[in-house]
Design an enzyme around this catalytic site. Structure first.
Site, mmCIF file in Angstrom:
data_model
loop_
_atom_site.group_PDB
_atom_site.id
_atom_site.type_symbol
_atom_site.label_atom_id
_atom_site.label_comp_id
_atom_site.label_asym_id
_atom_site.label_seq_id
_atom_site.Cartn_x
_atom_site.Cartn_y
_atom_site.Cartn_z
ATOM 1 N N SER A 165 0.848 -1.186 0.000
ATOM 2 C CA SER A 165 0.000 0.000 0.000
ATOM 3 C C SER A 165 0.887 1.240 0.000
ATOM 4 O O SER A 165 2.088 1.169 0.300
ATOM 5 C CB SER A 165 -0.885 -0.010 1.256
ATOM 6 O OG SER A 165 -1.502 1.229 1.492
ATOM 7 N N TYR A 178 -3.902 -0.697 9.866
ATOM 8 C CA TYR A 178 -3.702 -0.894 8.433
ATOM 9 C C TYR A 178 -2.294 -0.460 8.038
ATOM 10 O O TYR A 178 -1.585 -1.170 7.307
ATOM 11 C CB TYR A 178 -4.747 -0.105 7.642
ATOM 12 C CG TYR A 178 -4.729 -0.375 6.156
ATOM 13 C CD1 TYR A 178 -5.377 -1.490 5.624
ATOM 14 C CD2 TYR A 178 -4.074 0.490 5.280
ATOM 15 C CE1 TYR A 178 -5.368 -1.739 4.257
ATOM 16 C CE2 TYR A 178 -4.053 0.242 3.918
ATOM 17 C CZ TYR A 178 -4.702 -0.869 3.415
ATOM 18 O OH TYR A 178 -4.688 -1.115 2.057
#
Length: 273
Positions: A165, A178
């Protein structure tokens, strides 16, 4: 011919979370390159199976909740997948979740579940897949001997593609678990590559930027936040699943046999700003 290095004829790929969004994009891209595809999804994926079969490839739908699975169950699942499909050559660790909450109030459940699915299960699934790939190549002793027989290993015996990410590079806001999980994915990718490259298993990652998926629906629904994000992307738009297909095929094929432990950003230029 160079294009021959980008084919996946005779290969079998497993894509977690492969029934929708970015995962469906990966599933169909690998099928277009010639792979048969096992689509592992929590809710089943008949439409994804149809999409792969429409491309002339075999497809299987495996309904499983990785978040609820133990490491032993993950191993059994991967062994079962390889048995049913006949082999396993490629894994795309795409399944993941995100929870948004200020760090000061962040709950234990929101921490534990995200870390478990996004990071721990990536490790356990990669470990299980590597064991299958090594067995297919004749076992650990044979694989090691091939890698040590002067000049190193020439050909890959398997490909593992993790999904990182932008938050593998940055801190983000109100998504501490996350961010931690995706930073961990980048580190895990390097660690596994360091150990498994000599065995002929390529481990790499893709870091999508801001894509139009379920995970970003909340951001896209906020006009101010959406405008802020788009203002920083030189390409001037949200990413689409098709934007990731080329790099996925590259990392899955022989074209990337000498690429190990890297994380490739696909972000419309986000990291340049």
């Amino acid at each position: 011919m160079i294009l021959d290095a980008f084919t996946l004829d005779g290969k079998v790929a497993l894509v977690t979370g492969g029934g929708r969004g970015l995962g469906l994009g990966f599933s169909t891209a690998l099928a277009q390159a010639g792979a048969d595809v096992v689509i592992l999804d929590r809710s089943g994926s008949p439409e994804a199976v149809e999409a792969v079969e429409a491309l002339g490839r075999r497809a299987w739908s495996v309904q499983a909740d990785l978040l609820a699975a133990t490491p032993e169950q993950v191993q059994d699942l991967v062994t079962q997948v390889a048995g049913e499909a006949g082999r396993l050559d490629i894994v795309v660790n795409n399944a993941g979740i995100i929870r948004r909450e200020p760090a000061i109030d962040f709950t234990r459940a929101n921490w534990d579940e995200v870390i478990d699915l996004n990071l721990s299960k990536v490790f356990y699934l990669s470990q299980a897949a590597a064991r299958v790939m090594i067995d297919q190549a004749g076992g650990l002793d044979a694989v090691r001997a091939a890698g040590e027989s002067g000049g190193g290993r020439e050909r890959s015996i398997g490909k593992i593609i993790n999904i990182a990410s932008m938050l593998s590079y940055q801190g983000g806001k109100i998504v501490p678990s996350y961010t931690a999980s995706k930073s961990g994915v980048a580190g895990l990718t390097r660690a596994l590559a360091s150990e498994w490259a000599p065995l002929g298993i390529n481990v790499n990652a893709i870091a999508p930027g801001y894509f139009a998926t379920d995970n970003t629906a909340q951001l896209r629904a906020n006009p101010e936040r959406s405008a802020e994000i788009l203002g920083r992307i030189p390409a001037g738009r949200w990413g689409r699943p098709t934007d990731l297909q080329g790099v996925a095929v590259f990392l899955a094929t022989a074209a990337s046999d000498y690429v190990d432990g890297t994380t490739i950003p696909v972000d419309g230029g986000w990291l340049t700003r």
